[in-house]
Design a protein around this motif. Structure first.
Motif, mmCIF file in Angstrom:
data_model
loop_
_atom_site.group_PDB
_atom_site.id
_atom_site.type_symbol
_atom_site.label_atom_id
_atom_site.label_comp_id
_atom_site.label_asym_id
_atom_site.label_seq_id
_atom_site.Cartn_x
_atom_site.Cartn_y
_atom_site.Cartn_z
ATOM 1 N N ARG A 1 -0.852 0.823 2.545
ATOM 2 C CA ARG A 1 0.234 -0.216 3.610
ATOM 3 C C ARG A 1 0.907 0.222 4.268
ATOM 4 N N TYR A 2 1.865 1.627 3.591
ATOM 5 C CA TYR A 2 2.987 2.689 3.893
ATOM 6 C C TYR A 2 1.957 4.349 4.377
ATOM 7 N N LEU B 1 6.786 6.691 4.179
ATOM 8 C CA LEU B 1 7.640 5.501 4.671
ATOM 9 C C LEU B 1 9.291 6.191 5.212
ATOM 10 N N ARG C 1 13.220 4.709 0.071
ATOM 11 C CA ARG C 1 11.443 2.797 0.129
ATOM 12 C C ARG C 1 11.295 3.292 -1.627
ATOM 13 N N ILE D 1 8.464 0.180 -2.310
ATOM 14 C CA ILE D 1 6.864 0.826 -2.150
ATOM 15 C C ILE D 1 6.347 0.029 -3.040
#
Length: 813
Positions: free
Chosen positions: A520-521, A652, A656, A660
């Motif tokens: 995802r990141y 990211l 953050r 996450i």
């Protein structure tokens, strides 16, 4: 018209209106396409199938041999604005080249009309079969079924493409797709039927009004935004000459981004045409009334698509999408009819078009007047009376395959794996474990945890081009089955029956959560260095968040510092319960720490990738869970002392970390609940088997009335808790982490409680055997008990549930 053809059998002499300059074309190919200098001449034929952009088979010959290309160009003459955009076709074909979507290789795009008269592009010719009659009368039932399955799988592959990852994020507007489609096709229809064109029909105006007044909400009926092919049908697929395999998807003229449910509805138009008994062989529509054996019903076909993509059953909005598809077809044929009047149409029998317009209009009106087109509930193929959260037919088969893998490979090898884990060589990997991982890979039982919407991205990470050794088929075999959270709940439960099973299928924590974070990141470089070997099972990883000196249930308490110094981050802190860090295969830690102690409370934390072997990383000791150290996996206490890693290792961005964590802790932490239900089931099985075979005081334990009552109570609790876990998984699929947080919190409290109660009862029935390592019960119990803390303390989850309940109460006041 034949029911099927080869790509080369559909060509004919070039239409007089579409003749182009072959000398100029060859010169352009020499200048633009590498390697084309060996060809001294080209000859052209025109494909007669289709009514849109003129398409040519280019036969290039010369001293170097022969090669066939396909040229696709805009038609000559005055065209409707935005129509026949060959540049868009070229863009999407180029973007999809390294995805799971089979497309021809494109070579060049020419927007200069001076070369051959209109813009065009050139791609490879793909030799194969085209099925022109969707009834497939020349095939046997099994072949028909396989062809339709391949079609559904191919459309699903298109719809699962991550458009941002392949550079198509700006290919079209994603919002208000249906509303814009109605407006666009109404405009096209009006433009095509203006100036006294006899094709204008007042019923179409009423249809347009109905569509405008019934546009579904963009988030209704399982709508999902992404690539829309726009003209996805059987005769736009090139199949392998002998196998039911799609080699290429063609005719991308109408592709864009938008509501993908409109795409599957258009794909299913032939079913509606069969019901309406429409037959226009010259137009490619001749679906025999009454499906031939092997062809799935509409409900079965849509169900297969929904299962593959993970979208909900679209019964409530299906009527609109079918009506929209029929109206689009009407507008398209109106444009074809206009070009016929101008002498520019490439259709062979365009005299049928006007009659087809009337039929399409009448069918659309009948659809609008109908009550429903799909049953309210999705059919569960191959099984009757299946409702609620029961596994689909596809997942039933996968679950059965895993059960057989457990019986054949996992249970028989638990003793040998446990023996090494309890010996003085316990921090080594047993060769049998690596052997069984290969068996699971070969069987396709690998990375089953990967969410359906991430499968294409994971495949791209695994796929290596050029000098790489990984081919696309191998990559696809390693990305799991493309399951929803609800699907995975059913198979993950089976894995929970053994502490060894998850890692044998590359489905164990914390690797699954860490891989999900990287999917995802992670940056492309982070994915290449770390995610790829994790997906292949070559390395393992740990997640370092919990600290011994603070209450880590509140992650804002963490004290580990991540300080930037030039092009590096320096990490200092102490972590414990870093699961997986003791494993000799562990290479990576994802570390959560504070990059800015002066920022807002939830913006202080960041996550960073730290190689376990980095200088300054010291593994202090393994930790035990009720005496189990879970070797060779293990849970470690680790000191980070002036550990330096590149700035590029940050995930990211600074501040953050909580963002996450929230993305990671939804699906990943529900996996524990799923596995706990498997542990409970194994406890019940062991308990009943023991009670039936052990005698005390003259009768079996099963004959004891107290045992029978307890067994029944436990079965009831297991079934109740399973439904709660499945409900949470379904909420995740339907609404995402935020809406599902209440269901997730309840599942995280209930699942370990139930598993512990069952396992404790099973241990009691086993007596002394239950608390020793000869049976798996004690280890399963210890794992379940730790998850009441590791999965977030019960008190935190109960607080979430209570907060939501109070919010609802306030809203009613």
């Amino acid at each position: 018209m034949p029911s099927q053809a080869t790509t080369t059998s559909l060509v004919r002499d070039v239409h007089s209106a579409h003749v182009l300059n072959e000398v100029a074309l060859l010169k352009y190919m020499h200048e633009t396409i590498p390697g084309c200098g060996i060809y001294s001449e080209v000859s052209l034929k025109q494909f007669g199938h289709g009514q849109s952009n003129p398409t040519y088979l280019v036969n290039a010959t010369g001293s170097g041999g022969r090669k066939m290309f396909v040229l696709r160009k805009k038609p000559p003459g005055v065209l409707l604005p935005g129509a026949h955009a060959v540049d868009r076709e070229y863009k999407i074909l180029a973007a999809l080249a390294n995805t799971d979507v089979p497309v021809p290789k494109v070579h060049c795009l020419c927007m200069d009309p001076s070369v051959i008269g209109t813009p065009f592009y050139i791609m490879d010719h793909v030799q194969g079969r085209l099925f022109l009659n969707p009834s497939l009368p020349d095939l046997d039932p099994d072949q028909r079924k396989a062809i339709y399955s391949a079609m559904a799988q191919t459309l699903a592959a298109i719809h699962k493409v991550n458009v941002d990852a392949v550079g198509l994020g700006q290919y079209g507007r994603r919002e208000n797709y249906c509303k814009r489609q109605v407006i666009t096709w109404a405009r096209q229809y009006h433009a095509s039927t203006a100036d006294g064109n006899p094709a204008r029909d007042p019923k179409v105006e009423k249809l347009i009004d109905w569509l405008k007044n019934n546009v579904p909400a963009e988030d209704a009926g399982g709508n999902r935004s992404g690539i829309v092919h726009g003209d996805f049908r059987l005769d736009n697929l090139i199949f392998h000459p002998t196998e039911p395999k799609v080699l290429a998807v063609i005719d991308w003229e109408l592709s864009t981004l938008g509501n993908q449910m409109a795409d599957i509805a258009y794909n299913c138009l032939t079913y509606q045409l069969a019901v309406s008994k429409i037959k226009f062989p010259s137009l490619g529509y001749s679906f025999d009334s009454g499906h031939l054996p092997g062809i799935p019903s509409l409900e079965e076909y849509v169900s297969q698509y929904c299962q593959t993509t993970g979208v909900p059953w679209p019964a409530s909005t299906w009527k609109f999408y079918v009506a929209l598809a029929l109206f689009r077809s009407t507008a398209i044929w109106a444009g074809v009819y206009k070009r016929m009047l101008q002498g520019n149409s490439s259709a062979q029998r365009s005299e049928s078009v006007r009659e087809a317009l009337l039929h399409f209009t009448n069918i659309a009106v009948s659809v609008v007047d109908s009550s429903s087109l799909l049953p309210e509930r999705e059919p569960q193929i191959g099984r009757s009376n299946v409702i609620g959260f029961e596994p689909s037919y596809r997942v039933q088969k996968l679950r059965q395959q895993i059960l057989e893998f457990m019986d054949k490979y996992v249970y028989p090898n638990e003793e040998v794996l446990n023996k090494l884990a309890l010996s003085d060589r316990r921090w080594t990997v047993h060769p049998k474990e690596e052997e069984l991982k290969k068996v699971a890979k070969a069987a396709g039982l690998w990375n089953l945890w990967i969410p359906v919407d991430s499968a294409a991205l994971a495949s791209d990470v695994l796929f290596e081009d050029g000098s790489g050794t990984q081919n696309r088929d191998d990559a696809n075999r390693l990305v799991g089955a493309g399951l929803s959270n609800l699907d995975y709940a059913h198979v993950c439960e089976v894995l929970g029956r053994s502490v060894w099973a998850p890692q044998l299928l590359n489905c164990s924590a914390p690797d699954t959560g860490n891989m999900e974070v990287l999917l995802r990141y992670g940056s492309p470089e982070q994915q290449k260095v770390w995610l790829k070997p994790l997906l292949e099972g070559e390395i393992r990883s740990g997640f370092a968040m919990t600290e011994p000196d603070v209450a880590s249930s509140d992650a804002t308490n963490i004290e580990c510092l991540i300080k930037r110094e030039g092009n590096e981050y320096v990490i200092n802190g102490r972590k414990w319960w870093t699961s997986g860090a003791m494993d000799p295969r562990c290479r990576l830690l994802i570390v959560m720490g504070k990059t800015n102690v002066n920022a807002a409370l939830h913006k202080q934390q960041s996550m960073i990738l730290v190689p376990l072997q980095a200088p300054g990383v010291t593994v202090v000791r393994p930790l035990t869970v009720y005496g189990f150290d879970d070797a060779p996996h293990g849970h470690a206490e680790i000191i980070f002392e002036n550990v330096r890693v590149p700035v590029s290792n940050l995930l990211l961005g600074e501040g953050r970390g909580f963002e996450i964590a929230q993305g990671r802790l939804g699906p990943g932490r529900l996996h524990h609940c799923m596995r706990l239900m498997g542990a409970a089931e194994r406890g019940l099985e062991s308990m009943t088997k023991r009670a039936l075979t052990r005698t005390a005081f003259g009768k079996t334990l099963a004959q004891n009335g107290a045992f029978a009552a307890q067994l029944a109570e436990l079965r009831i609790e297991v079934e109740q808790t399973r439904l709660l876990v499945l409900h949470a998984a379904n909420q995740l699929d339907m609404h995402g982490n935020k809406v599902a947080r209440g269901a997730l919190a309840m599942a995280k409290v209930a699942a370990p409680r139930t598993a512990l109660k069952v396992l404790d009862a099973a241990i009691q029935v086993h007596g002394g055997a239950g608390v020793c390592s000869d049976f798996p019960l004690a280890h399963l119990w210890a794992t379940a008990r730790s998850l009441r803390i590791a999965d977030g303390p019960d008190e935190v989850h109960l607080g979430t549930v209570a907060k939501l309940e109070l919010s609802r109460a306030r809203a009613r006041m």
